[in-house]
Design a protein around this motif. Sequence first.
Motif, PDB file in Angstrom:
ATOM      1  N   GLU A  11      42.239  44.054  29.132  1.00 20.88           N
ATOM      2  CA  GLU A  11      43.207  45.025  29.628  1.00 20.88           C
ATOM      3  C   GLU A  11      43.422  44.814  31.120  1.00 20.88           C
ATOM      4  O   GLU A  11      42.639  44.143  31.792  1.00 20.88           O
ATOM      5  CB  GLU A  11      42.695  46.442  29.350  1.00 20.88           C
ATOM      6  N   TRP A  13      43.068  46.748  33.678  1.00 25.56           N
ATOM      7  CA  TRP A  13      41.991  47.184  34.579  1.00 25.56           C
ATOM      8  C   TRP A  13      40.789  46.237  34.523  1.00 25.56           C
ATOM      9  O   TRP A  13      40.122  46.026  35.537  1.00 25.56           O
ATOM     10  CB  TRP A  13      41.563  48.620  34.265  1.00 25.56           C
ATOM     11  N   GLU A  16      41.487  43.286  36.725  1.00 25.84           N
ATOM     12  CA  GLU A  16      41.309  43.667  38.131  1.00 25.84           C
ATOM     13  C   GLU A  16      39.824  43.665  38.513  1.00 25.84           C
ATOM     14  O   GLU A  16      39.432  43.119  39.546  1.00 25.84           O
ATOM     15  CB  GLU A  16      41.932  45.042  38.339  1.00 25.84           C
ATOM     16  N   LEU A  17      39.006  44.240  37.672  1.00 21.78           N
ATOM     17  CA  LEU A  17      37.568  44.247  37.959  1.00 21.78           C
ATOM     18  C   LEU A  17      37.004  42.837  37.960  1.00 21.78           C
ATOM     19  O   LEU A  17      36.179  42.485  38.804  1.00 21.78           O
ATOM     20  CB  LEU A  17      36.820  45.124  36.946  1.00 21.78           C
ATOM     21  N   ASN A  19      38.402  40.174  38.847  1.00 15.34           N
ATOM     22  CA  ASN A  19      38.707  39.504  40.115  1.00 15.34           C
ATOM     23  C   ASN A  19      37.759  39.921  41.222  1.00 15.34           C
ATOM     24  O   ASN A  19      37.381  39.106  42.064  1.00 15.34           O
ATOM     25  CB  ASN A  19      40.156  39.792  40.509  1.00 15.34           C
ATOM     26  N   VAL A  20      37.394  41.187  41.195  1.00 16.99           N
ATOM     27  CA  VAL A  20      36.437  41.641  42.202  1.00 16.99           C
ATOM     28  C   VAL A  20      35.091  40.947  42.005  1.00 16.99           C
ATOM     29  O   VAL A  20      34.464  40.489  42.966  1.00 16.99           O
ATOM     30  CB  VAL A  20      36.284  43.175  42.149  1.00 16.99           C
ATOM     31  N   PHE A  21      34.676  40.836  40.782  1.00 17.16           N
ATOM     32  CA  PHE A  21      33.409  40.153  40.510  1.00 17.16           C
ATOM     33  C   PHE A  21      33.469  38.696  40.941  1.00 17.16           C
ATOM     34  O   PHE A  21      32.502  38.158  41.486  1.00 17.16           O
ATOM     35  CB  PHE A  21      33.041  40.245  39.029  1.00 17.16           C
ATOM     36  N   ASP A  26      31.176  34.750  44.119  1.00 17.46           N
ATOM     37  CA  ASP A  26      31.470  33.530  44.867  1.00 17.46           C
ATOM     38  C   ASP A  26      30.709  33.500  46.189  1.00 17.46           C
ATOM     39  O   ASP A  26      30.341  32.436  46.670  1.00 17.46           O
ATOM     40  CB  ASP A  26      32.974  33.422  45.108  1.00 17.46           C
ATOM     41  N   THR A  27      30.477  34.683  46.751  1.00 19.50           N
ATOM     42  CA  THR A  27      29.697  34.759  47.984  1.00 19.50           C
ATOM     43  C   THR A  27      28.332  34.095  47.803  1.00 19.50           C
ATOM     44  O   THR A  27      27.743  33.589  48.747  1.00 19.50           O
ATOM     45  CB  THR A  27      29.475  36.234  48.381  1.00 19.50           C
ATOM     46  N   TYR A  38      30.450  37.565  33.295  1.00 17.13           N
ATOM     47  CA  TYR A  38      29.709  38.763  33.684  1.00 17.13           C
ATOM     48  C   TYR A  38      30.630  39.974  33.696  1.00 17.13           C
ATOM     49  O   TYR A  38      30.279  41.047  33.185  1.00 17.13           O
ATOM     50  CB  TYR A  38      29.054  38.594  35.057  1.00 17.13           C
ATOM     51  N   PHE A  42      30.306  43.469  31.842  1.00 14.94           N
ATOM     52  CA  PHE A  42      30.179  44.681  32.641  1.00 14.94           C
ATOM     53  C   PHE A  42      31.165  45.747  32.166  1.00 14.94           C
ATOM     54  O   PHE A  42      30.843  46.932  32.094  1.00 14.94           O
ATOM     55  CB  PHE A  42      30.438  44.359  34.114  1.00 14.94           C
ATOM     56  N   CYS A  43      32.366  45.318  31.855  1.00 15.65           N
ATOM     57  CA  CYS A  43      33.403  46.261  31.441  1.00 15.65           C
ATOM     58  C   CYS A  43      33.202  46.762  30.014  1.00 15.65           C
ATOM     59  O   CYS A  43      33.659  47.855  29.669  1.00 15.65           O
ATOM     60  CB  CYS A  43      34.777  45.602  31.537  1.00 15.65           C
ATOM     61  N   ALA A  44      32.539  45.961  29.222  1.00 16.19           N
ATOM     62  CA  ALA A  44      32.501  46.256  27.790  1.00 16.19           C
ATOM     63  C   ALA A  44      31.808  47.577  27.481  1.00 16.19           C
ATOM     64  O   ALA A  44      30.961  48.048  28.238  1.00 16.19           O
ATOM     65  CB  ALA A  44      31.789  45.122  27.055  1.00 16.19           C
ATOM     66  N   ASP A  45      32.199  48.107  26.356  1.00 14.41           N
ATOM     67  CA  ASP A  45      31.670  49.401  25.926  1.00 14.41           C
ATOM     68  C   ASP A  45      30.338  49.241  25.187  1.00 14.41           C
ATOM     69  O   ASP A  45      29.605  50.177  24.996  1.00 14.41           O
ATOM     70  CB  ASP A  45      32.690  50.066  24.996  1.00 14.41           C
ATOM     71  N   ARG A  94      23.590  46.081  34.588  1.00 13.51           N
ATOM     72  CA  ARG A  94      24.508  46.839  35.434  1.00 13.51           C
ATOM     73  C   ARG A  94      23.827  47.462  36.648  1.00 13.51           C
ATOM     74  O   ARG A  94      24.496  48.043  37.491  1.00 13.51           O
ATOM     75  CB  ARG A  94      25.199  47.946  34.623  1.00 13.51           C
TER      76      ARG A  94
END
Lengths: 159, 159
Positions: A11, A13, A16-17, A19-21, A26-27, A38, A42-45, A94
């Motif tokens: 989805e 959202w 979007e998440l 991309n943040v990860f 990457d850092t 990952y 992380f998003c999964a239910d 998490r």
Amino acid sequence: MQKETATVTLEEWEIELLNVFVGLFDTFGVPKSVAQIYGVLFCADGPLSQEEIGQKLQISAGSASQGLRLLVELGAAHKQSVPGQRGNQFTAERSMRRLLGYFIDAKMRPRMRTGKERLEALRDQLPPENKLAQQRLESLLQWQDKAGKLLPLISKFLG
Amino acid sequence: MQKETATVTLEEWEIELLNVFVGLFDTFGVPKSVAQIYGVLFCADGPLSQEEIGQKLQISAGSASQGLRLLVELGAAHKQSVPGQRGNQFTAERSMRRLLGYFIDAKMRPRMRTGKERLEALRDQLPPENKLAQQRLESLLQWQDKAGKLLPLISKFLG
DNA sequence: TCTTTATTTCATAAAAAAATGAATCTATAG
DNA sequence: CTATAGATTCATTTTTTTATGAAATAAAGA
């Protein structure tokens, strides 16, 4: 057996998440695709199979397997084989504290340890009259020392 | 003008230290050659020119230029142009605190900021009934928050 | 100014990292 | 046991990253 009709598309959202990860991971030099796996977890239910992950991200089975292995090694994902069911299930770690803690243990500590050993071996064979070398070596050993004390504090702070 | 006959070869102990730096920097995704340039500067007794660095590491002028630029951007090296002299001189930032501080400012903060903005924008357009998304989003925002508080503490500890 | 040396840029080359997919291995269902 | 879904491995391909080197730019001395 009835085939589960799980959502195989990401989805908005979730993307979007993810991309943040990708940026966060990457850092620390973790490749994009692994960060994405990952992120999906992380998003999964609930737990996901390797197949579901691969479908969502449109990656090959080999890629999913390798990525998941790395994540499990880093402690960022957990693998569970449910009895009486084929395949494995994966979940995301998490807790930020544990995530960082595992990462530190898996990647940073080993390097720091071997680095320290090397430097100490070098110190023992370095001519004492080579003041510059002695001094630089000491500086670097102090870094190791500080880092060794800092890492536990980070865990503590996040706990 | 008399040509300076500086040492252009690396000594044994320098190579050893360079390897340690390569390992350390790699933890944060900094390429080997860049870590080596930093190592050379760290070991050096005084400022070095780009040419000297290139000679010691046997890398091209372009490589040296690009590597030094990255190090300067990260605050890991300092460039000084000595008046009445061609070329520039480079030195290493040897303070671990400043080194990490600059790195955090240059690489981590910008990412965290954009990440945070993205997430906050997402929150505002996310349907409130999507509980899962809301919850995951909140988790990640909390990470950002914790990280934002942790980074200054690290600087403090190293200071 | 012109000349020389230092530096940067950037298209290309080389190297390294990551993804694929076919073959292989594993384990469960039948 | 056999058939099959799931998982893994690994040689190969693809992609990405990094280094090179030639050309352009800059900066100082004569």
